[in-house]
Write a protein that holds these residues in place. Sequence first.
Motif, PDB file in Angstrom:
ATOM      1  N   ALA A  68       0.833  -1.206   0.000  1.00 22.29           N
ATOM      2  CA  ALA A  68       0.000   0.000   0.000  1.00 22.29           C
ATOM      3  C   ALA A  68       0.868   1.256   0.000  1.00 22.29           C
ATOM      4  CB  ALA A  68      -0.913   0.001   1.218  1.00 22.29           C
ATOM      5  N   TRP A  69       0.387   2.270  -0.735  1.00 19.49           N
ATOM      6  CA  TRP A  69       0.998   3.602  -0.828  1.00 19.49           C
ATOM      7  C   TRP A  69       2.308   3.630  -1.621  1.00 19.49           C
ATOM      8  CZ3 TRP A  69      -0.036   1.948   4.406  1.00 19.49           C
ATOM      9  CH2 TRP A  69      -1.305   2.326   4.869  1.00 19.49           C
ATOM     10  N   HIS A  70       2.887   2.474  -1.912  1.00 20.32           N
ATOM     11  CA  HIS A  70       4.170   2.404  -2.607  1.00 20.32           C
ATOM     12  C   HIS A  70       3.947   2.197  -4.112  1.00 20.32           C
ATOM     13  CE1 HIS A  70       5.322   1.928   1.556  1.00 20.32           C
ATOM     14  NE2 HIS A  70       6.610   1.871   1.257  1.00 20.32           N
ATOM     15  N   GLY A  71       5.012   1.928  -4.817  1.00 14.17           N
ATOM     16  CA  GLY A  71       4.951   1.649  -6.247  1.00 14.17           C
ATOM     17  C   GLY A  71       6.212   0.924  -6.658  1.00 14.17           C
ATOM     18  N   ALA A  72       6.365   0.702  -7.945  1.00 15.19           N
ATOM     19  CA  ALA A  72       7.554   0.011  -8.441  1.00 15.19           C
ATOM     20  C   ALA A  72       8.839   0.713  -8.008  1.00 15.19           C
ATOM     21  CB  ALA A  72       7.484  -0.094  -9.963  1.00 15.19           C
TER      22      ALA A  72
END
Length: 271
Positions: A28-32
């Motif tokens: 959650a809230w993160h990305g690659a």
Amino acid sequence: MTSNTLEHRCYQPKTLLYQRPLLLLHGAWHGAWCWDNAAHDFAERGFAVHTLSLRGHGRSSMPRYFNTVGLNHYIDDLLALVATLKPAPIVVGHSLGGYILQHAVMQHPLPAAILLASMPQTGPLGFTLRTMRTQPSVLLRAFATADGYGFVRTPALAKYLFLRDNASAAQTQAIHSQLGSESLRVLLDALMHKPKPSQIKTPIMVIAAERDRVFTLAEQRSLANAYQAPLIIVPQAAHDLMFDPAWPLVADAIEGWASRHQTSLFDQPTP
């Protein structure tokens, strides 16, 4: 970008030592973006590495009504990328990504999986209750505004959840500046729809952070027990293991598990 507007990054090794690729799935809230250093590390170790930003995260397209995005949408995002990779990948799921992975392997078995500081098979109830007890205003604000970003809206909140107490202000700010919002429907879906460990045949390893403030060590032990999976506890580590000083220990454990599952009946054609 892929044709379905999801960000997909690929890291190729100078010398390919492992035929089966790694796919790293954020929480959650993160990305690659959160896997960049880790992905380079694994590429140096001889893996082809793939990272994905779920819809509404990183550089993937933002749905018009983000809070209508549910858990099944994220499962679909993961499985869509898995379907394009040959041979089938070994998937590492961090935090919410680990919960998505648990559901995904119910639909589509994989050669192996690693649950990294993962949401437990019982869902996010423990996290929700702990937030209500320790930081009630954060939880109430998030639901009152229907904005999942409320959980991480300040660098202090992000540091508390994801990093060690002695993390520098510069590291905290660098990570916080890249965090995005999260669909509250996914949290509600995760509360209601839980994976069924008895239906999962994929070999699983669990890696826990000893000082995780998102999912407790007791929850991680329960998770490993549910899957009869080996459990590795990383001493002193915080939730975002890909940024933790103990990352080399984590990477060694993932490499070891991946090396044991380079061949699999999963890839054999049906007679």
